[in-house]
Design a protein around this motif. Structure first.
Motif, PDB file in Angstrom:
ATOM      1  N   MET A 272       0.845  -1.230  -0.051  1.00  0.00           N
ATOM      2  CA  MET A 272      -0.096  -0.105  -0.009  1.00  0.00           C
ATOM      3  C   MET A 272       0.851   1.299  -0.015  1.00  0.00           C
ATOM      4  N   ASN A 273       2.232   1.321   0.592  1.00  0.00           N
ATOM      5  CA  ASN A 273       2.882   2.318   0.645  1.00  0.00           C
ATOM      6  C   ASN A 273       4.069   2.350  -0.226  1.00  0.00           C
ATOM      7  N   ALA A 274       3.880   1.363  -1.294  1.00  0.00           N
ATOM      8  CA  ALA A 274       4.854   1.274  -2.418  1.00  0.00           C
ATOM      9  C   ALA A 274       5.471   2.590  -2.815  1.00  0.00           C
ATOM     10  N   ALA A 275       4.299   3.308  -3.416  1.00  0.00           N
ATOM     11  CA  ALA A 275       4.617   4.680  -4.158  1.00  0.00           C
ATOM     12  C   ALA A 275       5.562   5.533  -3.181  1.00  0.00           C
ATOM     13  N   ARG A 276       5.227   5.775  -1.973  1.00  0.00           N
ATOM     14  CA  ARG A 276       5.663   6.531  -1.202  1.00  0.00           C
ATOM     15  C   ARG A 276       7.279   6.076  -1.039  1.00  0.00           C
TER      16      ARG A 276
ATOM     17  N   CYS B 221       9.157   4.384  -3.008  1.00  0.00           N
ATOM     18  CA  CYS B 221       9.804   4.401  -4.160  1.00  0.00           C
ATOM     19  C   CYS B 221      10.165   5.943  -4.179  1.00  0.00           C
ATOM     20  N   ALA B 222       9.210   7.087  -3.831  1.00  0.00           N
ATOM     21  CA  ALA B 222       9.490   8.290  -4.078  1.00  0.00           C
ATOM     22  C   ALA B 222      10.613   8.693  -2.993  1.00  0.00           C
TER      23      ALA B 222
ATOM     24  N   LYS C 295      19.811  11.149  -2.627  1.00  0.00           N
ATOM     25  CA  LYS C 295      20.637  11.331  -3.680  1.00  0.00           C
ATOM     26  C   LYS C 295      21.853   9.902  -3.784  1.00  0.00           C
ATOM     27  N   ASN C 296      21.777   9.223  -2.885  1.00  0.00           N
ATOM     28  CA  ASN C 296      22.519   8.102  -2.893  1.00  0.00           C
ATOM     29  C   ASN C 296      21.927   6.932  -3.977  1.00  0.00           C
TER      30      ASN C 296
ATOM     31  N   VAL D  29      17.704   3.984  -8.488  1.00  0.00           N
ATOM     32  CA  VAL D  29      15.994   3.748  -8.827  1.00  0.00           C
ATOM     33  C   VAL D  29      15.797   4.206 -10.393  1.00  0.00           C
ATOM     34  N   PHE D  30      16.407   5.228 -10.699  1.00  0.00           N
ATOM     35  CA  PHE D  30      16.147   5.545 -12.186  1.00  0.00           C
ATOM     36  C   PHE D  30      16.581   4.659 -13.250  1.00  0.00           C
TER      37      PHE D  30
END
Length: 484
Positions: free
Chosen positions: A45-49, A51-52, A58-59, A64-65
């Motif tokens: 449920m909190n996957a988007a948060r 990933c954000a 910065k590390n 992730v990109f």
């Protein structure tokens, strides 16, 4: 108890059980026990948060990109992998081409989407948008369309495009001067036409036709600082030029004398060994073999043994990086137009005659003692020759175009040869009466084009007819020889 203390306790517990934070999350997601269901639901449920937060760090942002881009490409190409079975009934070649095309299209879409995301996060990541904007401006796309594409993230703004054009123009101008200043470069130019049509012509707005000139700078291969003095021969050539009213070097080199000297130094027609043919005869023999093998029905099986003709004075293959010049709004088909084109090109290259008033000693290079090679079509050669003949009494080399050495290209030599054959064997009425004349052969090969061949056939038609007639005549000679 504060959040920091609770996190410390959890991490210590994980360390005691031999688990890392990443291993703990991965283990919870992979678990199939019902006891872990609540933890799995919390993570999903909190996957988007999550990933954000990882992307904002910065590390972890580059990792992730990279993962997101790879996943996107994989998902876009997944459809092609799932549909492989649909191509089983197609021929293999068609199936392969269709699959390659689909993969290429999916890759293009992935690159476009990633480029839009990159530009939305950093406006300096605009490689695709820059190319698209420059392309649309060069193809005269309306500015409103470019603005829409810029708002959609597929192009840069109009002001950026104008800055790109200005920057590229300055860079090319510097490259032109840098190359031409060496006096070891040639110019090639030709005309191009632009028609501006209007949907409904009126007295105020009508369709217009503009004839302009394009040119390019070609660095000379094999000429460098060690032998660059070979082009410093303007005065020597003018001393023996037949147009010179007061020649100081004899004999004067006219066209007839030049051809005689060429034949004296020619070794292509010499038979060095009495028992062997000359290089010219060997080349002719190869062409006869090629005609029999390629167009004769009984010699097709000798194609692999035909080979290539023996090379004579082979020109080495070399890649030349030419530099395009600025287009000129000059009608090059006139005599005055050719003079304006040459003056404009030398001004773009930053060269001139130091005795002239417009010569800039600080930025220009003196070319009065050198020759400049110029390439163009046959009409350009006629115009330049006419200018040099009419200006032969001028006092300065620049005013009489003494430094211009015109060299037509190989294609234009072929055009001149085709025109000579037409004037010799087709145009004269006396040559059309003989039953073995080329005109009579044209009546057999192209019966519907005899009138066109006599009036204005053009280069391509004369070129094809001469080759066709030669092939047919050679095959007919072989037939008669075989029958005898």
């Amino acid at each position: 108890m504060s959040l920091e203390v609770r996190l410390t306790n959890v991490l210590q517990c994980l360390q005691q059980n031999g688990l890392s934070a990443a291993g703990f999350v991965s283990g919870v997601l992979d678990s199939r026990h019902t006891v872990h269901a609540n933890s799995q639901e919390s993570l999903t449920m909190n996957a988007a948060r999550i990933c954000a937060q990882l992307y904002n760090d910065k590390n972890s942002q580059p990792l992730v990109f990279a993962w997101a881009a790879g996943t996107l490409c994989g998902e876009l190409c997944k459809e092609d992998e799932d549909n492989n079975g649909a191509f089983d009934k197609w021929p293999k070649k068609r199936q392969r081409h269709a699959a390659e095309r689909n993969v290429a299209l999916q890759t293009i879409k992935a690159v476009v989407m990633i480029s839009i995301w990159l530009q939305s996060t950093n406006e300096q990541c605009n490689c695709l948008q820059g190319w698209m904007g420059f392309f649309m401006k060069s193809t005269c796309i309306p500015e409103k369309v470019i603005e829409v594409m810029a708002h959609a993230g597929l192009s840069v703004s109009l002001s950026t495009i104008y800055n790109m054009v200005t920057s590229i123009s300055k860079e090319i101008s510097c490259n032109i001067k840098k190359e031409v200043h060496t006096l070891r470069a040639a110019f090639a130019y030709d005309n191009f036409d632009i028609t501006f049509n209007v949907a409904q012509p009126t007295l105020e707005t009508r369709s217009s036709f503009i004839s302009m000139t394009s040119a390019t700078v070609i660095p000379l291969y094999g000429i460098d600082e060690s032998n660059g003095e070979v082009l410093r021969c303007s005065a020597k050539l003018w001393a023996s030029d037949p147009r010179n009213p007061l020649p100081s070097s004899f004999p004067v080199m006219n066209e007839i004398r030049s051809f005689l000297l060429l034949h004296k130094k020619d070794t292509y027609n010499w038979q060095t060994n009495p028992t062997q043919p000359s290089p010219r005869e060997e080349a002719f023999a190869w062409h006869v073999h090629a005609i029999l093998v390629q167009y004769g029905r009984s010699f097709k099986h000798f194609v692999d043994k035909l080979g290539e003709p023996e090379t004579v004075q082979k020109i080495p293959v070399h890649k030349t990086n030419q530099i395009p010049c600025r287009s000129m709004n000059i009608k090059q088909s006139t005599t005055d137009g050719n003079v304006e084109v040459l003056v404009n090109l030398f001004r773009q290259g930053g060269i001139g005659d130091k005795s002239e008033n417009d010569f800039d000693a600080e930025h220009d290079v003196d070319m009065s003692e050198h020759v400049i090679l110029v390439h163009g079509d046959l009409l350009t050669k006629e115009q330049v020759d006419s200018v040099q003949s009419s200006r032969k009494i001028e006092h300065t080399p620049k005013n009489r175009l003494q430094y211009v050495i015109f060299l037509p290209g190989l294609f234009h030599y072929k055009m001149a040869c085709a025109d000579t054959l037409w004037h010799t064997y087709i145009q004269p009425k006396e040559g059309c009466e003989d039953e073995n004349s080329l005109y009579q052969h044209i009546g057999i090969l192209r019966p519907d084009e005899t009138g066109k061949m006599v009036s204005k056939p053009g280069f391509r038609r004369v070129h094809d007819v001469v080759h066709h007639d030669f092939w047919a005549s050679m095959l007919n000679c072989w037939r008669l020889e075989a029958e005898s």
